[in-house]
Write a protein that holds these residues in place. Structure first.
Motif, short mmCIF file in Angstrom:
data_model
loop_
_atom_site.label_atom_id
_atom_site.label_comp_id
_atom_site.label_asym_id
_atom_site.label_seq_id
_atom_site.Cartn_x
_atom_site.Cartn_y
_atom_site.Cartn_z
N ASN A 117 1.05 -1.34 0.12
CA ASN A 117 0.03 -0.24 0.14
C ASN A 117 1.09 0.95 0.20
N PRO A 118 1.24 1.62 -1.21
CA PRO A 118 2.32 2.47 -1.40
C PRO A 118 1.85 4.10 -0.78
N ALA A 119 0.40 4.87 -1.06
CA ALA A 119 -0.13 5.87 -0.47
C ALA A 119 -0.58 4.63 1.38
N SER A 120 0.25 5.50 2.53
CA SER A 120 -0.59 5.54 3.57
C SER A 120 -1.31 6.10 3.81
N ASP A 121 -1.89 4.91 4.25
CA ASP A 121 -3.33 4.86 5.47
C ASP A 121 -3.13 5.70 6.28
N SER A 122 -3.68 6.53 6.69
CA SER A 122 -3.24 7.74 8.24
C SER A 122 -4.86 6.79 9.28
N ILE A 123 -5.24 6.84 8.74
CA ILE A 123 -6.19 5.92 9.61
C ILE A 123 -6.03 4.70 10.21
N ALA A 124 -5.45 4.12 9.16
CA ALA A 124 -4.82 2.83 9.61
C ALA A 124 -3.66 2.94 10.29
N CYS A 295 -5.00 9.46 28.26
CA CYS A 295 -4.47 10.66 27.66
C CYS A 295 -4.50 10.26 26.32
N VAL A 296 -3.61 8.73 25.82
CA VAL A 296 -2.83 8.89 24.30
C VAL A 296 -4.07 8.74 23.77
N VAL A 297 -4.24 7.30 24.78
CA VAL A 297 -6.11 6.80 23.77
C VAL A 297 -6.49 8.03 23.42
N VAL A 298 -7.12 8.47 23.90
CA VAL A 298 -7.89 9.86 23.74
C VAL A 298 -7.75 10.92 22.91
N GLY A 299 -6.40 11.33 22.66
CA GLY A 299 -6.19 11.81 21.69
C GLY A 299 -5.88 11.59 20.72
N LEU A 300 -4.84 10.13 20.40
CA LEU A 300 -5.79 8.90 19.18
C LEU A 300 -7.15 9.01 18.83
N VAL A 301 -7.45 8.30 19.49
CA VAL A 301 -9.28 9.04 19.06
C VAL A 301 -9.58 9.90 18.72
N ILE A 302 -9.55 10.83 19.62
CA ILE A 302 -9.87 12.34 18.54
C ILE A 302 -9.53 12.59 17.14
N THR A 303 -7.45 12.49 17.34
CA THR A 303 -7.84 12.39 16.13
C THR A 303 -7.88 12.18 14.76
N ARG A 304 -7.85 10.31 15.40
CA ARG A 304 -9.15 9.46 14.33
C ARG A 304 -10.41 11.07 13.97
N LEU A 307 -9.06 13.30 11.50
CA LEU A 307 -9.40 12.37 10.04
C LEU A 307 -10.41 11.73 9.08
N MET A 308 -11.60 11.33 9.83
CA MET A 308 -12.22 10.77 9.23
C MET A 308 -13.11 11.87 8.87
N ALA A 309 -13.51 12.67 9.76
CA ALA A 309 -14.31 14.31 9.24
C ALA A 309 -13.29 14.55 7.85
N ARG A 310 -12.20 15.26 7.96
CA ARG A 310 -11.45 15.03 7.02
C ARG A 310 -11.93 14.99 5.45
N ARG A 311 -11.83 13.16 5.44
CA ARG A 311 -11.80 12.19 4.58
C ARG A 311 -12.66 12.19 4.27
#
Length: 760
Positions: A117-124, A295-304, A307-311
């Motif tokens: 998958n040359p185009a990296s999937d940020s959500i993955a 805190c790390v998990v919450v940050g990752l979930v918010i970022t995800r 990204l989903m909204a932007r997608r």
């Protein structure tokens, strides 16, 4: 040989399992150590042979993975030698060598992910990091932390032991990214996963050996787990499936499957689950570790989520671009043309000339010279017209060989520009293989005198085209004296009110099927005028005039009354069919319409779930506030609200999300080109996915054949209707039509191939 390529070499698993079992049964001593090293060496040798024998298209990732495995084996060999020489094997240079193996294995997995998958999937990536973070936190709480807190010396030994666990989690996280970014069905990838999981289990137990005495000194009783990891990694690289696993995979679907969501929920619940387990065991939860990980998990979930909204926004933008452009010529399409006409009419103060240009004899050219030449001709004609009208003009491809042109002039200037266009198109076209000359016709209609929207103006321009065929200049402007090609003359419109009273307005019903099953779940009520002189007239002949004269309100109520009466009759006959009725903009602007609907439902005892009311995109935008009030009141009744002809108006799914609608009906202009037109297919697929993300179901209109229906099935469309399923028919013909549909369509959907179609 090709047919046997995917057969699993079970004898290899048997040999590897027997070797690991033999090692576990041997007593501690030199023979056991020699067998340990031999199994590791054989695993590396198997991997090397597998790469050379199967020849994957990209060897580098597998070679790096093999090197990582070899470094692991080398580190364990140094460990054994130091132990035999009486030196303390842990921690030592052997651990430095083994940790280097983690680096090589990580590089190999990353290289493999980029190949697939040359185009990296940020959500993955985020999903993988999320999984890795939670797993590491749970392991830290359950094994690593207690090891640091156990009595006895710590220091470098504890740090090195923890490094092994962290390295295992990193490798499994990278594999999770590999799984989330593309297909994860290859046997070799599952073997990699199993091998690393076995290694993680061994390292965690070794880390906890200070409290788990049964593990033995230096993990002697769990060595079989490390050996199992060696064997599985060697078998992974030696497997023939590395060829398919090295190929570039299709882009990952933007849809989030239920299994992936379920897995993410399990991961998110793991941290509170660990705290509960500690509490049940009578221990104080590790609040600091849990807080940091949380805190790390919450940050990752918010970022995800961001990204989903932007997608979704980017996908909606791509859909809008596709919806407004003609794929062949690069011109605007009829949707964009309608928007531009509406904009110019709204500006007011100036006439809006609409020129409808048709390339005459185009069908003969394509039949004689082929469709490729026809496509080149359309592109070349589009370029000439774009150059002819200049920056102030506007050119769109309406359909086939028909083009719409807007010019910034008065009526006489529009006729002059039409003549200029004919001169431009009269010159021969030099295409790739041949020189082609075409004749063109231009029909002119000028708004707002000849029409108040794009549909009316194009219809009048089309009427003018018929006159242009008989004129030497090949140009004609619409006049009221021209035949409207089926539209009713004013004196006939005066008969419409009497037709309502005399029962000449009839309702036909077109079945809708559930694509998943092929069963008929409802019908759409379609109005017709059974004129005593002119015969059965379609709605396009009188609905536009009825809207202008105010007759549309009683007409809509009449259709609603007949449809609900028929639904009640079918229910008494044990036919559970929902009915859908089209509304007009006047209905949405009249709060009393909600009372009319409630009274009609009560009159026939029909449940609200059996009624669907259809609006168009533009109807709700005439007066958004008043329309929203009526729609919310109708939704409060419990009736199903749907958007008809989606894709032909001006709205977006983001706007429609504000309305209480539950269903989208994709316009037939997109569905009819679904099989042969890539942009239409992209629009339909994206609309289905976006609508589902917004909690709506989708109906595809205009299904003309089995191939289109099967494509919709592959896209997971919810429902469909069209002539390829069943024509609109009177109510008394519906039972036979439903029976015929449910006899044929489920068979088509099960077989997955079109079958001989017959008119229904």
């Amino acid at each position: 040989m090709r047919a046997r390529a995917g057969v699993a070499p079970w004898w290899r698993f048997a040999v590897g399992g027997s070797a690991v079992a033999s090692h576990a049964l041997l007593p501690v001593g030199p023979a056991r150590d020699v067998l340990y090293v031999a199994i590791g060496v054989l695993a590396v040798a198997a991997a090397v042979v597998g790469i050379r024998r199967h020849g994957p298209p990209h060897r580098a990732p597998w070679a790096i993975l093999t090197c990582g495995l070899a470094v692991w084996v080398a580190g364990d060999t140094v460990w054994i030698l130091r132990e035999r020489l009486g030196a303390d094997p842990f921690p030592s240079v052997a651990d430095a060598v083994s940790l280097l193996g983690y680096v090589l294995l990580a590089v190999g997995i990353v290289r493999l992910a980029r190949v697939r998958n040359p185009a990296s999937d940020s959500i993955a990536v985020l999903d993988a990091v999320l999984v890795g973070t939670v797993v590491l936190a749970v392991l830290w709480i359950s094994a690593v932390g207690p090891a640091f807190e156990a009595p006895g010396p710590h220091g470098l030994a504890a740090v090195v032991a923890a490094a092994y666990t962290v390295g295992d989690v990193v490798l499994l996280t990278l594999l999770a990214y590999l799984a989330g970014g593309s297909s994860f069905r290859s046997r070799c990838l599952w073997l990699l996963w199993a091998g690393l999981a076995a290694t993680l289990a061994a390292d965690v137990l070794f880390e906890a050996s200070t409290t788990l005495t049964w593990v033995g000194p230096y993990g002697v009783r769990i060595e079989w787990l490390w050996l199992a990891g060696y064997a599985l990694l060697g078998l992974a690289v030696a497997d023939c499936s590395i060829v398919a696993a090295s190929e570039r995979q299709p882009p990952p679907s933007e849809r989030v499957g239920l299994s992936r969501l379920a897995w993410l929920w399990v991961v998110l619940l793991a941290l509170p689950g660990a705290a509960v387990v500690q509490w049940l065991a009578g221990e104080d939860p590790d609040s600091v570790e849990l807080a940091v990980a949380g805190c790390v998990v919450v940050g990752l979930v918010i970022t995800r989520m961001l990204l989903m909204a932007r997608r979704m926004v980017a996908q909606a933008d791509r859909l809008a671009a596709l919806a407004d452009a003609d794929a062949l010529t690069g011109l605007a399409n009829v949707r964009a043309f309608s928007i531009e006409v509406a904009r110019r009419l709204e500006d007011g103060g100036r006439p809006v000339p609409v020129l409808l240009v048709v390339l005459d004899r185009f069908t003969e050219i394509t039949e004689t010279l082929g469709h490729r030449v026809g496509d080149e001709l359309l592109r070349a004609a589009a370029d000439r017209m774009r150059d002819a009208v200049g920056p102030s003009g506007y050119v769109a491809r309406i359909s086939g060989e028909r083009f719409g042109v807007l010019v910034d002039t008065g009526p006489q200037g529009a006729l002059d520009r039409a003549g200029d266009l004919l001169l431009e198109l009269a010159a021969p076209f030099t295409l790739s293989d041949v020189s082609v000359s075409v004749d063109a016709l231009v029909g002119v209609a000028v708004g707002p005198d000849d029409g108040t929207d794009a549909e009316d103006l194009l219809q009048r321009a089309d009427v003018a085209l018929s006159a242009a065929r008989t004129r030497p200049e090949r140009v004609a402007r619409y006049t009221g004296r021209m035949s409207a090609g089926g539209a009713l003359t004013p004196h006939l419109m005066t008969e419409l009110a009497a037709a309502l009273e005399n029962g000449e307005i009839v309702v036909h019903y077109q079945p809708q099927i559930t694509v998943r099953t092929g069963r008929v779940h409802g019908v759409e009520a379609l109005v017709r005028w059974q004129h005593p002189v002119h015969g059965l007239l379609p709605p396009a002949s009188f609905i536009p005039a009825a809207e202008r004269t105010g007759l549309i309100r009683p007409l809509t109520l009449y259709v609603l009354d007949r449809a609900l009466a028929q639904a009640a009759q079918w229910r008494r006959e044990e036919r559970n069919l929902a009915v859908s009725v089209n509304l007009s903009v006047r209905d949405l602007l009249d709060p009393a319409f909600v009372h009319d609907v409630r009274r009609a439902l009560d009159r026939y005892g029909v449940g609200t779930a059996s009624l669907e009311l259809e609006i168009t995109e533009t109807m709700a935008m005439v007066d958004p506030n008043r329309s929203l009030e009526v729609l919310e009141a109708l939704a409060g009744l419990g009736v199903l609200l749907s958007v008809d002809d989606y894709g032909t108006g001006y709205s977006s799914l983001a706007y429609l999300q504000r309305l209480p609608v539950q269903r989208l009906k994709i316009d037939r202009s997109f569905v009819m080109g679904l099989v042969g037109d890539g942009p239409s297919a992209a629009i339909v697929r994206s609309t289905i996915e976006l609508a589902r993300n917004l909690g709506m179901t989708v109906v595809a209109e205009g299904v003309e054949d089995d191939a289109t229906l099967l494509t919709l099935q592959e896209m997971s469309c919810d429902a469909a209707q069209g002539f390829g399923i069943g024509h609109p028919v009177p109510a008394d013909e519906i039972p036979d039509l439903v029976a015929a549909i449910e006899e044929r369509i489920p068979h088509v959907l099960r077989q997955g191939v079109p079958v001989g179609q017959r008119p229904l």
